[in-house]
Every structure is written in structure tokens, then in C-alpha cells.
Design a protein around this motif. Structure first.
Motif, mmCIF file in Angstrom:
data_model
loop_
_atom_site.group_PDB
_atom_site.id
_atom_site.type_symbol
_atom_site.label_atom_id
_atom_site.label_comp_id
_atom_site.label_asym_id
_atom_site.label_seq_id
_atom_site.Cartn_x
_atom_site.Cartn_y
_atom_site.Cartn_z
ATOM 1 N N SER C 140 28.880 1.269 7.764
ATOM 2 C CA SER C 140 29.153 2.093 8.943
ATOM 3 C C SER C 140 30.547 1.753 9.481
ATOM 4 N N ALA C 141 31.027 0.549 9.191
ATOM 5 C CA ALA C 141 32.395 0.179 9.574
ATOM 6 C C ALA C 141 33.359 0.564 8.446
ATOM 7 N N TYR C 142 33.090 0.057 7.258
ATOM 8 C CA TYR C 142 33.921 0.359 6.090
ATOM 9 C C TYR C 142 33.222 1.464 5.307
ATOM 10 N N VAL C 143 33.614 2.687 5.572
ATOM 11 C CA VAL C 143 32.872 3.855 5.100
ATOM 12 C C VAL C 143 33.236 4.207 3.655
ATOM 13 N N PRO C 144 32.252 4.265 2.764
ATOM 14 C CA PRO C 144 32.553 4.616 1.376
ATOM 15 C C PRO C 144 33.054 6.054 1.242
ATOM 16 N N CYS C 145 33.901 6.230 0.276
ATOM 17 C CA CYS C 145 34.480 7.539 -0.016
ATOM 18 C C CYS C 145 34.650 7.598 -1.527
ATOM 19 N N LEU C 146 34.133 8.629 -2.140
ATOM 20 C CA LEU C 146 34.128 8.721 -3.601
ATOM 21 C C LEU C 146 35.475 9.210 -4.125
ATOM 22 N N ARG C 147 36.185 8.317 -4.797
ATOM 23 C CA ARG C 147 37.466 8.710 -5.386
ATOM 24 C C ARG C 147 37.217 9.268 -6.773
ATOM 25 N N THR C 148 37.725 10.450 -7.042
ATOM 26 C CA THR C 148 37.332 11.132 -8.277
ATOM 27 C C THR C 148 38.494 11.372 -9.236
ATOM 28 N N ASP C 149 39.626 10.741 -8.987
ATOM 29 C CA ASP C 149 40.786 10.949 -9.856
ATOM 30 C C ASP C 149 40.444 10.755 -11.330
ATOM 31 N N ASP C 150 39.799 9.653 -11.648
ATOM 32 C CA ASP C 150 39.521 9.370 -13.057
ATOM 33 C C ASP C 150 38.591 10.403 -13.674
ATOM 34 N N LEU C 151 37.618 10.870 -12.881
ATOM 35 C CA LEU C 151 36.647 11.840 -13.419
ATOM 36 C C LEU C 151 37.310 13.152 -13.792
ATOM 37 N N VAL C 152 38.418 13.464 -13.150
ATOM 38 C CA VAL C 152 39.104 14.716 -13.448
ATOM 39 C C VAL C 152 40.258 14.489 -14.417
ATOM 40 N N LEU C 153 41.086 13.511 -14.099
ATOM 41 C CA LEU C 153 42.339 13.361 -14.844
ATOM 42 C C LEU C 153 42.215 12.479 -16.079
ATOM 43 N N LYS C 154 41.149 11.666 -16.151
ATOM 44 C CA LYS C 154 40.993 10.779 -17.315
ATOM 45 C C LYS C 154 39.666 10.967 -18.026
ATOM 46 N N LEU C 155 39.041 12.103 -17.792
ATOM 47 C CA LEU C 155 37.735 12.307 -18.409
ATOM 48 C C LEU C 155 37.856 12.420 -19.930
ATOM 49 N N HIS C 156 39.034 12.764 -20.397
ATOM 50 C CA HIS C 156 39.226 12.868 -21.841
ATOM 51 C C HIS C 156 39.358 11.498 -22.503
ATOM 52 N N GLU C 157 39.412 10.419 -21.698
ATOM 53 C CA GLU C 157 39.502 9.078 -22.290
ATOM 54 C C GLU C 157 38.099 8.496 -22.464
ATOM 55 N N PRO C 158 37.811 7.964 -23.660
ATOM 56 C CA PRO C 158 36.468 7.415 -23.932
ATOM 57 C C PRO C 158 36.039 6.384 -22.879
ATOM 58 N N ARG C 159 36.994 5.592 -22.417
ATOM 59 C CA ARG C 159 36.691 4.559 -21.423
ATOM 60 C C ARG C 159 36.033 5.157 -20.172
ATOM 61 N N THR C 160 36.474 6.348 -19.773
ATOM 62 C CA THR C 160 35.927 6.960 -18.563
ATOM 63 C C THR C 160 34.466 7.345 -18.759
ATOM 64 N N ILE C 161 34.186 7.910 -19.927
ATOM 65 C CA ILE C 161 32.803 8.309 -20.224
ATOM 66 C C ILE C 161 31.885 7.080 -20.223
ATOM 67 N N GLU C 162 32.385 6.016 -20.825
ATOM 68 C CA GLU C 162 31.597 4.770 -20.827
ATOM 69 C C GLU C 162 31.305 4.293 -19.407
ATOM 70 N N ARG C 163 32.332 4.297 -18.595
ATOM 71 C CA ARG C 163 32.140 3.865 -17.195
ATOM 72 C C ARG C 163 31.141 4.784 -16.494
ATOM 73 N N LEU C 164 31.255 6.071 -16.805
ATOM 74 C CA LEU C 164 30.367 7.035 -16.159
ATOM 75 C C LEU C 164 28.914 6.807 -16.575
ATOM 76 N N ARG C 165 28.701 6.556 -17.846
ATOM 77 C CA ARG C 165 27.344 6.257 -18.306
ATOM 78 C C ARG C 165 26.801 5.025 -17.594
ATOM 79 N N ALA C 166 27.623 3.990 -17.534
ATOM 80 C CA ALA C 166 27.174 2.741 -16.922
ATOM 81 C C ALA C 166 26.869 2.936 -15.435
ATOM 82 N N ALA C 167 27.718 3.703 -14.760
ATOM 83 C CA ALA C 167 27.551 3.845 -13.311
ATOM 84 C C ALA C 167 26.393 4.765 -12.953
ATOM 85 N N SER C 168 26.174 5.779 -13.799
ATOM 86 C CA SER C 168 25.171 6.786 -13.432
ATOM 87 C C SER C 168 23.812 6.535 -14.069
#
Lengths: 424, 424, 424
Positions: C140-168
Motif C-alpha cells: 500500500s506504500a510501495y505500490v506494484p506496477c507491471l512493467r511490460t517492456d520485455d513482454l512486448v519488445l523482447k518476446l522474440h527472445e527465448p529468454r523472455t518466454i522462459e521467464r514468462l513460463r516460470a513466472a506464470s
């Protein structure tokens, strides 16, 4: 300065109903409906099918969200000046009183005359569609101006050709017929006292010298309602525009260029509040036009505020480019001040066409000109009097030129024998 | 500040005739002829074949149309300061007296020295064509600067190659010969005390790393006067420009980039008043250059006033990009103030190259610098002293750096051992 | 105003280490390293492998070159306010004392709380990578905000997909899987109190309505690490971005658009000091997005200062476009003042999202907000109180709205039932 007459070289006033007889006609100005909508008002709260009173009351519920804007300040000035509205704000609580005070439905043209006199209006330029019959009003007060948007941007639509045939009496069948028809329109408009031709052009339009030969086929296809390729449409736009410029040269009519708007960028907006622009535009695209038509005065307005400095440079070099007013999205004191400062410092004072109201109702002319005159006074006081040691009279002379003498001279009407595009 | 010496790192002064011996040489400055022309004066009223007196009198008839401009204020300051002209305005009535007072044809170089001393000039940079013999003047006062426009933009013309052969003594037959010839020019210029290389580049030019291999054929075709395809011309521009940058690196010479002008946009304008620009330009096109030549100082001027903020950002990041002066169409107090404010607030003070006059005659240097110094004083007083609590001395220190210390250091001349492009 | 609480809707604060425990963490802010580097400091003087004390002392040697900047003024304000540093300047002589005073390594979180309280912070938005575990702090003090740069600009990199699988926890194999994974991220972020989604987009990106059909193949190729053609990459960027906007609509989350940066324009710069922009950008490229997602609030920041006027126009028309703060290269009082003046004059006051700090350490929030509040106070005093006759209370009401009420309402958190994108 606030007591000087007003010469307004560009408005959308309806000469048959110049002043607002119901305050809904003031509140219905797109500046208020679009800003209220932008601030959360559903578009249907100001739908055309509503009763004027209802529409006005609906809008009043949202005015507190935009009461910090300069556009709102025009509204309050109208309420106070023309309707002796005594409150500080127009709210759901005070709107009823205002609607009553501003109800001039019984007064008819007397009210038009009252607003005209109270505003010290001298001339109000109209924006007439090419098939406007131009009948029924004093054209020395409400000056006709030929609006040519449809002739250039919609000439590929069969409806436009039909309107053109009807208005000109020429049975347009090809490019030669088109020329003849446009010539007839110019004759008619000039005969009725028109003092300018005007057009608003999108950022992707770049005038090119028309080659009738190249335009012949697309023009014929358009006239006969056939489908056109994009390059053929472009050819028609160019040929029609160039032809208009040729008639402006022949009839010695200034050609107002209003550069920038893209129509219907936000189709679900309120009426009049759907157009925007793309800031990537340059007057360099107009070089061929400015070079070719030396004798035509081109009063130019650009829509994107950040393009203003380029207009200063083009008006500095081309004798026939005259910077005109501060248009629409650029009609905000912050932008006006910065731009005006540069124009006053860098351009021949005889070329500055200070301001126009772009108004739809007479009541707006004075508040808008007052806003401009305040900015002009501020800039002259700061830059010229304090900064460069001018006398007050010197500053007032320039102000008078910018506000009155230049527009009167440049838009003097046809037949004048001007030695230069600025009409001097 | 008004009593400080002036270090002027970019002018078009002729070192053999630096001051104006007839007032026509002042009035003939394109700022006056182009503004008067823009305000309605036919170009032939100031044709080169006219008598100087006639030309000056002709122009004087139009000066009342532009007497509100800042450009006119330089003129009046020259008349008053250098020629003790006592009137408020230069008019057809007073021009005669002014022509008399300003007639220094008998004084010869004594007049040059008088203007130099009265203006407190310290160094005046020239703009020398590559085949300038560089003989006959004191190069510590009138500092040579290699202008390279022709070498890049006209290298495809046989005449340029001929001039290059003559100036360099190298029989240029191919790219290797070109390199050798340019090397010889740099040797010569450096030997004569040159302290900068300069070029003005059109908005459609984007420097690319030269690949001599790719340039070999077009270059040979150009040298032998053969026709070139557009892509071949582009290849030559790129290769020639990159080669110049390489020599700037080798000889540690700052390379002034003046970005934006398009020549001859209005061909029927007066001499010097035909060039404009297309505002759609970005320094992003120069990224490869700035990255590659780390050790070269690039003092950069941009022509379109609305591109100024981008230069602030590029100078903020790239050590070798130094914002320089306020050029031509941007040399107007309204634009200078806005731009200078941002430069002072956001950039290392050691990188700011405040101003240059771009003058053709010595008399203009002081009035132009005075204009700039007034803007600088205003901005510092408002932003720094009032706004941020600086002492007057702190503000003056920054002013001195911007006006004198930085240009002296960055343009210190070759052979200096600088640890960074800013020369610190 | 200086005593009001601060609501900061965009920062890069690390909630595990919000305040600086060593002054090197303050001096290491890229504004100082990049400006010092730009002024001649070799990048290796602030290399990450150096000792913090050494790095700070190295940088201090160059601070006199940038002590005229507004960025430096934040630094001095931090030193004086938080560390009772009594000197006028941070120099090699005084840096030792400052390092000592600012050493809070022993104080741990107590120091975070002290800075929080002294700065009167109310909420500080974070910028969390999509795979941030979001654990271990008061959201409530330090409010989360979803940064999506990598999901859009680096989605073509295998590393991003791996991170996405792990996170989701979703085994992403195709576009349907991607949707599911992104949905899971939104659920998680919303569950942890996220109140915005954010992305920074390069100037060459133009959002288009995603056609899953068209994206299927490129997406599959990307997911399986195959090579992609440029048009396929573009398809993926568009599809990923559009999908994110759909989830913002579904979850009623504002989508911060930060438009303009080009990464790594100067690859050899210091960390954080390598990005720039191309000023040729227009919001017209975003029209389809704004039209399609009516219910999504788009707080928009543009990077190129000269694009500011266009944002005013788009926020004026589109209900879902909200001008937000003054970003990065535009975060300079000269640019803020000009832009803010226009926003205040032309836009509904309920839509203005005044300012955010973009800070990496808590200490910067107050000095940056103080800078903005000074500009806001100046503009209101000049334009509104002096220029338009407002009372001080009226001006303060608008200031409170711009600084506090609007951001609180627009970023109110999910589940709110807003009748408009501005949340009213």
C-alpha cells in the motif's frame, strides 16, 4: 486596445442567425462539448435530438471539470458581458438563471445587432460552401469567403460533382468542364463581395503543379462515379487545388491555407470534436505552390503548435506567405505568446495577420479577441517597451497594424491593384 | 557583460575587407534585403548592378515595413554606435545623412581597426572555401576555418574536382587521390592557423560510415565527369563527409555541423534570401557519426527552432556534441530565450558554446552579441538569480564560460592535448 | 504546497532498499554519471567494480562542471536536507564529509522510514518486471506496477518466454498459451495490489489491432526460438501489446504509455546514460489504440520535449488520454513551464496527472517534486492569479487536483467502478 473595432477574417458564423438566441447555441460550441466529453461526459448527454434546455443543463453538470481552461473563460465572459450573469461559475444550480437571461428567441435580429454593436464588430468573414446561394444578408458586414475543402478533398465523390453542377450551372463532364464550373463559382462569389478563398488541408497533402493531361482520366472517372486508385485520387486533389489557386491569381483573391487537420481521428467523439493532426508536417511541401503563385497572398495557419516556428521562417522569406492567427489547438495563450513573440521580432510588421475568432456565434468574437489582445499587450509591454525601449505609441501602432490595418488591406476585396501579395 | 571582449567562432567576414566602407555593405546584408523583399520590395531594387547609393536609397524606402524586427534593431545600433546617426529611424529622408556619415572609403584599414577596437573583438573566425589561398591577413585575429560544403555536396561536379586539384596540388584520379588531396588541404589550413572545420548539411543527409570499397566506383565516375545515379551521389556525399571527419580526428580539429538548410527553396528571392528548411529532421540520423568519432568535438547548430530541444538531449549524452549558438532562423530572442534556458538548466556549463554572429561585416558582430548578451542576462537573472538563489557572481561566472572560456578552449587550435572533446 | 504529501505514480525504487544507505547510491544516479561523462569524465571512473567511496570521490572531481544544472540542484538539496551538509558545493574537498554524514549503512530500514516521513510520502509506485515475486514489502506504500517492456519488445527472445513460463506457471507453446500466461500475471499483480501497467515504447512502434490469426505463426516461431523476419517481429510486438491492453481493459488497470526512447543510441555511455530518441514521432500512430480501448485510462508521457503540444491536443479530445508528468529529457523547468502552461490552460483540470519522480532512490522524490511544485506555483501565480484574476484558493485547488486528487483517483486500484477513464 479593448475598445478598438474588430476585423475578424475567419469565422463560421451563419449570417442568417449570427448571434445565439438560446444559450444552448453557446454551450453547444464544440470546445465545451468536447472538453466535457474528454473529462467524462458521455457524448449522448449533448445529442442533437435533445431539447436545448436539457442539453444545456446536462452539460452544466460537467463544467466544473473544465472551469480552469481558457475556453471556459470565454464562456463566462459571454455570460457576464452579454447576459449580466452575476455568478462566478456556471453550475447546475445557476444554469437555469443563465438560460433565462440568455433567452433572446423573442428578440430576433435585434439581438444580432446588439451583440454586433457591443462587440464593436467591423467585418466578420464567413466560410461559405461553394454552393451557398449567398443571398439574404449584408455582405459588407458578413463577408463571403469561398470554402473549397469539398472541391479538393471530396471531388471524387459523385455528390460533389452534382452539387457543383447545380451551383455553377455548368454540365461538368471533364476537366475542362470543371475549370469552367469553378470559374463560374468565382464569378458568383466575387459578384457577391467575397474577399477570400479558404481551405483546410490534411498533413499528407503536398500541392503539386497540376498537369491537366495527367488529371484528365482520373477526373473523368471521378465525374462518372467510377472507382479510383489512391494515386488517381491524389491526382484529382492536386489538380483541383492547383486550379483553385489559378483562379485566386486571376481574381486576385487571398487564398487562406489552414494546414494540418485530419478529420475523424476519434469517430465516437461529439460533433466537431473528432479531428486531430499528425505533427510531422512541413511547409517545405508547399514550396512549389509558393514559388508558382507569386501574386497570390497565402494567409497561412498551421494546426500543430510546434510547427509555428517554421511558418515564421517561410513568412520571412516568401513575400506571399502571411502568418495568420492562432488556430484551434494552437489557440491557447501559452502557444500564442511564444509564437507571437517570434513573429513580432522576426517578421515585417506589415505581413502579420493577427487573429481570427473561428467562431460559430457572434458572442464568441469579442472574448476570443480579448484573449488575443491581452497576450499581444503583454508581449509588446515585455519585449518591445521594457526590452527594446519602444514608446507606448510605437507599440500601439504595431498592435493596430496587426489587428486592423493589415487584415483590412490584405482582404480588401477584389479589383484592388496591389503591387505585392501583402497588398501594399 | 556588454564590456567583455568578443570571441566570435563563426562568421563570413572577408579578412581583406572586414568592415563596411559604404553603408550599402551593411544594408546589403540578406536579412534586410530579404525582409524588405518579403514585405513587398521587388528584388531588382537591390540588384548587384546598381550603384551602392541607389541600392541603399531604394532599400530605405521599405525599411519602415520591417522596423519592428530585431534584425532592424541591429541596423539602428550600427548606425548610432559606429556612425553617430542621431535619428530614430532610417528613412528615405535620413538615409542620405547616414550614407555620408558611414562613408569610410577613404579610411581603408584604419576603419577596420576602429570597428575592431570599438567592438572589443578578440577573435573572429572566418569561413574559408577549401581553395582559399589564406594569404594576407593576421590569422590570429581573423582565424581561418575550413568550409567543406563543396567537398561534400558538390564533389560530383567536375568543377569541384578541378578546384581540389589546384588547391591541393594532388592529381586526384580516385578515392585514394581524394584522401591525399584532403589531407593536403588540412595540412595547409592547419599550417595557416585554422581552428575549425565547418559544414552545413541539408535535412536529408544522414552520415554513414564510409566504406571506401563501395565509394570507389561512384567516386571514379564523378572524378571523370560521368553521370551518377542518385544512390551513387549519396555514396559520394557520405564517403567525402566521413573522410573529412577522419581528418578532423587526426588533426584534432573541431567539426562544426550546421544542420538543416535546403538551398534555393525560393529561387527568385534576393541573394542570400532563398534558403529554407524542412523541419522534419532528427539528430538520431547522426548517431553513427557521434559514436564513431569520440575524440572529435562537434559543435552543433540546428536550423529549425523546434529541433532545439533534441540538441539539448544529444549534448546531454554525447561528450562530443556541443550546442553552438543560435543560428539564422533560430537567431531570434524568442527562440534563443527558450532554448538557452533549457541548455543552461540541463547541460554541463563547460560544454555551452554561447553564440556566434554569422556576420559578413565586422559592424554586425557587436549588435548581435549585444542582443544575445541581453537574453543571457535576462535568463540568468530570472532563472538562476531569482529562481534558484544564485549570487550575481555565480551567474556572471557561467556567462563568462558560455561567452568566452568555452569557445576559447574548444577552439584552441591544433596540437592541444585534450583529454575530452570539450577540451578539458 | 511544499508541505503537502507526495503521491508519486512512477518510480524505479527498489522496495527492499528504497533509500540510499551510501551516498554513492545517490551520486550513481545516471543523471550525474552521464552529465559528468558528457563533460569529460571517462566512463570507467564510475565503473561498477570500484569501491563506492572511490566511485563517489571520482565523480566529485567533475561535479564543478555540471553544478549549474537543475539536476545538480536536486543533489545539493539532498545533501543539505537529508544529511545536513552545510557547504555550498560538493567538491573533492567536501565529498569526504558528505560521505560520512550520508552513511546510513548501520541504520537499515530506519533510514528508509526517516526519508519517507521527512519527504511526506503517501504512495510510491514501483516498476516491477513481470517476473518479480512481489514479496516482502508493504504494497500500500510501495505500490506494484507491471512493467511490460520485455513482454512486448523482447518476446522474440527465448529468454523472455522462459521467464514468462516460470513466472506464470503456464507452459507457453503458442499464442493461446501466451494469453493465458499474461492473464496469470495480471491476476498475480492485481492480487498483490498493482495499480498500473506501464511500458516504454520506441518511436518506430505504431500499435495496430492484433489479429491473432496473423500472429500465430510468428509467435510460434518465436516461442520455439526460430529466426524471425522483421515483419514477423513487428507482428509479435503488436500482438503482445494489444493483448496487454485487452487485459488492462478487463482488469480496469491504467496503462502508462511512455513514448519515445530508443535504447543504446550511445553504447559506450555510462549505465543508464545511453538512450536517446528520434523527435519525429506522432500520437497519430496511437489513434487505433485510443479508439479501441475506450475504457482504459492511458496516462501518456512523451520523451521529445517538442512533442508536448501534440499530447495536449490528444488529451483534449480523447477521454482516455491523460497527460502524465514531465519525463526524463523533458523534465527540465524550461520545458515543464511551457508545457504545463498549455495543459493548465487548455485541458480539463480533472485529467492532469501532474508529476512523477522516476526516482531510483527515495531521497530524490522530494527535490524533484519541489522543482515541479515551484514551476507549478510560478505558472499559476503568473497565468491564473495575475493573468486571469483567480483567487489564491482557486489556484491552490487546481494545484491539489493536479498533484494529489487526480493521481489518487486515476490510480485508485482495481475493482473500482469508474464511469470514465479519468475515473470520475
Amino acid at each position: 486596445m479593448a475598445r478598438w473595432p474588430i476585423f475578424d477574417p475567419h469565422t463560421h458564423i451563419d449570417p442568417h442567425r449570427p448571434a445565439a438566441r438560446h444559450f444552448d447555441e453557446v454551450l453547444g460550441y464544440h470546445y465545451y462539448t468536447e472538453l466535457a466529453h474528454s473529462a467524462g461526459m458521455p457524448a449522448d448527454r449533448v445529442a442533437p435530438e435533445l431539447e436545448p434546455d436539457t442539453r444545456a443543463r446536462n452539460l452544466a453538470e460537467y463544467l466544473d471539470r473544465i472551469d480552469s481552461t481558457v475556453q471556459y473563460s470565454w464562456l463566462l465572459e459571454i455570460a457576464r458581458t452579454f447576459h449580466r450573469f452575476a455568478h462566478d461559475r456556471i453550475t447546475p444550480r445557476t444554469i437555469g438563471e443563465l438560460l433565462e437571461r440568455a433567452d433572446h428567441r423573442q428578440d430576433g435580429e435585434a439581438w444580432d445587432r446588439e451583440v454586433w454593436a457591443a462587440s464593436r464588430l467591423e467585418a466578420v468573414f464567413l466560410t461559405n460552401e461553394f454552393d451557398d446561394p449567398l443571398e439574404g444578408w449584408d455582405t459588407s458586414a458578413y463577408v463571403p469567403c469561398l470554402r473549397t475543402d469539398d472541391l479538393v478533398l471530396k471531388l471524387h465523390e459523385p455528390r460533389t460533382i452534382e452539387r457543383l453542377r447545380a451551383a455553377s450551372g455548368v454540365d461538368v463532364q471533364d476537366y475542362a468542364g470543371l475549370r469552367k464550373a469553378i470559374g463560374a463559382l468565382f464569378e458568383k462569389f466575387l459578384g457577391r463581395g467575397a474577399r477570400a478563398c479558404a481551405i483546410s488541408l490534411p498533413p499528407d497533402f503536398a500541392p503539386r503543379r497540376a498537369t491537366p493531361r495527367r488529371a484528365v482520366t482520373p477526373m473523368r472517372k471521378a465525374i462518372h462515379g467510377m472507382d479510383l486508385r489512391p494515386d488517381e485520387r491524389e491526382e484529382i486533389r492536386c489538380a483541383a487545388f492547383w486550379t483553385l489557386a489559378e483562379f485566386c491569381a486571376e481574381f486576385r483573391l487571398p487564398f487562406d491555407l489552414m494546414i494540418g487537420p485530419i478529420r475523424n481521428v476519434y469517430p465516437d467523439g461529439v460533433a466537431g470534436g473528432r479531428d486531430l493532426f499528425d505533427r510531422r508536417v512541413s511547409l517545405h511541401d508547399y514550396r512549389e505552390l509558393f514559388n508558382h503563385f507569386r501574386e497570390v497572398a497565402f494567409p497561412v495557419s498551421t494546426l500543430s503548435p510546434d510547427a509555428a516556428a517554421e511558418l515564421v521562417a517561410y513568412a520571412w522569406i516568401f513575400p506571399n506567405v502571411l502568418p495568420m492567427g492562432h488556430w484551434w489547438y494552437a489557440n491557447v495563450p501559452a502557444f500564442i505568446a511564444q509564437d507571437l513573440r517570434a513573429r513580432l521580432q522576426a517578421l515585417p510588421k506589415v505581413k502579420l495577420l493577427g487573429y481570427y475568432s473561428d467562431a460559430y456565434k457572434l458572442e464568441f468574437i469579442a472574448p476570443k479577441f480579448n484573449m488575443y489582445r491581452r497576450v499581444l499587450a503583454d508581449v509588446l509591454a515585455e519585449d518591445a517597451i521594457r526590452g527594446r525601449g519602444w514608446s507606448i505609441d510605437q507599440a500601439l501602432d504595431v498592435a493596430r497594424m496587426v489587428l486592423l490595418e493589415n487584415p483590412r488591406r490584405v482582404f480588401a476585396g477584389s479589383g484592388r491593384a496591389a503591387s505585392s501579395p501583402a497588398g501594399i
